[in-house]
Design a protein around this motif. Structure first.
Motif, short mmCIF file in Angstrom:
data_model
loop_
_atom_site.label_atom_id
_atom_site.label_comp_id
_atom_site.label_asym_id
_atom_site.label_seq_id
_atom_site.Cartn_x
_atom_site.Cartn_y
_atom_site.Cartn_z
N ASP A 52 0.85 -1.19 0.00
CA ASP A 52 0.00 0.00 0.00
C ASP A 52 0.89 1.23 0.00
N GLN A 53 0.30 2.37 -0.29
CA GLN A 53 1.12 3.54 -0.57
C GLN A 53 1.46 4.36 0.67
N MET A 54 0.72 4.16 1.76
CA MET A 54 0.96 4.96 2.96
C MET A 54 2.19 4.48 3.72
N LYS A 55 2.36 3.16 3.80
CA LYS A 55 3.45 2.60 4.63
C LYS A 55 4.83 3.10 4.22
N PRO A 56 5.17 3.12 2.92
CA PRO A 56 6.50 3.62 2.56
C PRO A 56 6.71 5.06 3.02
N LEU A 57 5.64 5.83 2.96
CA LEU A 57 5.71 7.24 3.36
C LEU A 57 6.01 7.35 4.85
N VAL A 58 5.27 6.58 5.65
CA VAL A 58 5.41 6.64 7.10
C VAL A 58 6.79 6.12 7.51
N VAL A 59 7.18 4.98 6.95
CA VAL A 59 8.49 4.41 7.31
C VAL A 59 9.61 5.35 6.86
N GLY A 60 9.43 5.97 5.69
CA GLY A 60 10.43 6.91 5.18
C GLY A 60 10.64 8.06 6.15
N ILE A 61 9.55 8.61 6.66
CA ILE A 61 9.66 9.73 7.60
C ILE A 61 10.33 9.26 8.89
N ALA A 62 9.98 8.03 9.32
CA ALA A 62 10.61 7.48 10.53
C ALA A 62 12.13 7.38 10.33
N ILE A 63 12.54 6.95 9.13
CA ILE A 63 13.97 6.84 8.84
C ILE A 63 14.64 8.21 8.88
N TYR A 64 13.97 9.22 8.36
CA TYR A 64 14.50 10.59 8.40
C TYR A 64 14.74 11.03 9.83
#
Lengths: 235, 251, 131
Positions: free
Chosen positions: B179-191
């Motif tokens: 799904d498209q939300m998870k990469p966004l959320v995980v990406g921000i967490a990595i930042y």
């Protein structure tokens, strides 16, 4: 000549589901080969294996003498179960873009298909009804001049007239020397078009042979033969 | 290729406009910002701390310093990081969730699918990042400020390299989820994780943001070559890992 | 040929239905000796049947001697094989026999049964003579 050969093909998904439990069959050139079975029998999994979309857990499958996973089969065209295209594109743009990456795409073939299905090319893909989306998908797939067509429920959502057209298209492709793999749960359709068939249940083959042999051996209609096989009678 | 461009087109245009207009706004609001800093209230507040007072002094008098503290060292980096994830996160995950992956993966090799998505993304993303740097320089010149082009180019360069690294992280995440939300959320967490590294001396080198906004450049030094190679190296490793992840994935 | 009726959903395979229809046309003389048959392609399109099925039917008809192929030209009707009519008549009689056995179980006299059968036969013969 053999187009597809599967030997002891096994597919177990990461979640432990055994979708195929050692399946053997061959698809011969110029034949219409049906894949039948109740829901959850492994039909879609089998088709995905043929096109290299998923990796077999064990055993082997070859298409035109090559292993399809992971790079797919250039000489094949696939109509998957979900007829999903890019909804945000205009239909005409969708055709152009498809043509840009689909091997052996022919615009004249596409126009022929579109005419045959009275497909309208105005508007966006997302505005199409389910039936029209299927028509567009099938038209795009058959516009590719390839030797193998793999169709997963190609008449889904179609009205009887268009369904009849699709079935005729499948039959006629034999005249061009093409091979068709056709998966469906509508037995009457399969009965009308296929030469050979396999019947799957819970990942195992219940039948592998010609439609004529099945009728002659069982001395009954396809739907009766299918029901008795799925219920567990032997041939 | 054509399709990948079409998929990015609208987002590309929007992000490009946001990037360039943000750069222009930062240049144009300089006088307003300095006016605010020199107001009696602020002066009263900072007079006890000589350190802050000297920074405020530098911002008011030195345009290069202002540019770094307000744009190249701050908003620019933030936009680059956010845009990296916006452009990359849905790249594969959208094809998985909408099941359009079967349309393309059955007609192209996995490499063709992977490289076309990546290369178009790199080009579109780099154009946006570079126009943020160059756009700022042009806006500053037009507004009559003096900036050293070499400094701007250094920051633009490191931001592009660092940004591409972040973009590649987003691409990799996009491969992992349906799904498209998870990469966004995980990406921000990595930042957030990467940012936190700047507070710990031992893992400080992981802070890609401080590489992108190199303050050495402010003091007349050039781009840190070693860091650039490290960033490019990590970028390449993620790219290759992503390819193998995709190549052997069940679709 | 166009009047041929195909039932995909019968327990009789489609190729067998085609063979039976064509055998009857040949024995009855509706298809004459030396007459050219439609190509597999044309036949498949006309009947809307899988071409492989037509090919199978033609192959078996050829084996049984009802038709023959000329390379490059196509298929032609052969002289009906000896005993072919007798075979079909036996099959028809078997069907009639089955029906008569069913009728016989009803409470009607033997005379009544015979009378009905004769009337039917006469009707069919008269129809045929007029047509």
């Amino acid at each position: 000549m053999m187009v597809i050969k599967a030997e002891s093909l096994v597919k177990i998904y990461h979640n432990g589901v055994k979708a195929l439990k050692g399946v053997n069959f061959e698809v011969k050139e110029g034949r219409i080969f049906a894949v039948l079975g109740p829901n959850g029998a492994g039909k879609t999994t089998l088709l995905k294996c043929m096109l290299g979309m998923i990796k077999p857990t064990d055993g082997s499958i070859s298409v035109f003498g090559k292993t399809p996973f992971p790079d797919g089969v250039k000489n094949a065209s696939f109509v998957p179960e979900g007829k999903n295209l890019y909804e945000w594109l205009k239909i005409s743009k969708m055709v152009d873009i498809f043509a840009s990456f689909a091997p052996n795409f022919s615009f004249s073939r596409f126009e022929g298909m579109a005419k045959r299905f009275s497909l309208k090319l105005d508007g966006k893909v997302g505005e199409l009804s389910q039936g029209n989306r299927t028509k567009l998908y099938v038209s795009l797939a058959f516009a590719q001049d390839v030797n193998l067509y793999v169709l997963d429920e190609p008449t889904w959502g179609l009205d009887p007239i268009v369904r009849h057209e699709v079935l005729s298209l499948v039959k006629e492709s034999v005249l061009e020397g093409k091979t068709v793999v056709y998966s469906s749960h509508i037995l009457s359709e399969v009965e009308e078009v296929c030469d050979d068939l396999i019947i799957l249940k819970e990942g195992e083959l219940l039948y592998n042979g010609t439609l004529d042999d099945l009728k002659e051996k069982k001395k009954t209609t396809l739907s009766n033969a299918f029901l008795s096989l799925v219920k567990g009678d032997s041939l | 290729m054509k399709k990948e461009w079409k998929m990015l087109q609208i987002r590309f245009i929007v992000l490009l406009v946001v990037m360039i207009s943000s750069a222009v706004v930062v240049v144009l609001t300089r006088n307003f910002a300095i006016g605010a800093l020199n107001s009696p209230e602020i002066q009263q507040y900072i007079k006890n701390s000589s350190k802050i007072a000297s920074i405020v002094g530098k911002i008011s008098t030195n345009f290069t310093y202002y540019s770094f503290s307000q744009w190249f060292g701050k908003s620019y980096i933030q936009l680059v990081a956010i845009f990296a994830i916006i452009l990359s996160s849905s790249s594969f995950s959208k094809e998985f969730s909408k099941k359009t992956i079967y349309l393309i993966a059955s007609r192209m090799t996995r490499w063709q699918v992977y490289i076309s998505k990546n290369s178009i993304g790199w080009i579109a993303f780099s154009i946006i990042v570079i126009s943020g740097g160059i756009g700022y320089l042009i806006a500053a010149q037009l507004a009559g400020y003096h900036l050293q082009p070499s400094q701007v180019l250094s920051w633009t360069f490191t931001s592009t390299i660092g940004g591409l690294l972040l973009y590649q992280i987003g691409m990799y995440l996009s491969l992992l989820f349906k799904d498209q939300m998870k990469p966004l959320v995980v990406g921000i967490a990595i930042y957030i994780g990467l940012y936190i590294t700047s507070f710990v001396r031992e893992i400080k080198f992981l802070n890609v943001f401080s590489y992108m906004a190199q303050d050495e450049v402010l003091f007349g030094k050039g781009v840190n070559i070693f860091s650039t190679f490290v960033a490019l190296g990590i970028f390449a490793v993620i790219f290759v890992c992503g390819y193998f992840q995709f190549k052997f994935k069940d679709l | 040929m166009c009047g041929m009726k195909i039932d995909y959903h019968s327990d009789v395979p489609v190729y067998k239905q085609i063979i039976t229809e064509m055998v009857d046309l040949i024995i009855s003389g509706a298809l004459k000796e030396e007459e050219e048959l439609p190509s597999i392609r044309k036949m498949a399109l006309d009947l809307n049947v899988n071409p492989n099925t037509i090919a199978k039917a033609y192959m078996i008809l050829q084996e049984k001697g009802y038709i023959y192929s000329i390379a490059g030209v196509g298929y032609k009707v052969a002289k009906p094989p000896r005993d072919s009519m007798q075979e079909r008549l036996n099959e028809f009689e078997e069907e009639i026999r089955k029906i008569l056995k069913k009728m016989r179980k009803f409470p009607i006299s033997n005379d009544e049964l015979q009378k009905r059968l004769f009337t039917l036969v006469k009707e069919v013969i008269d129809d045929g003579d007029q047509g």
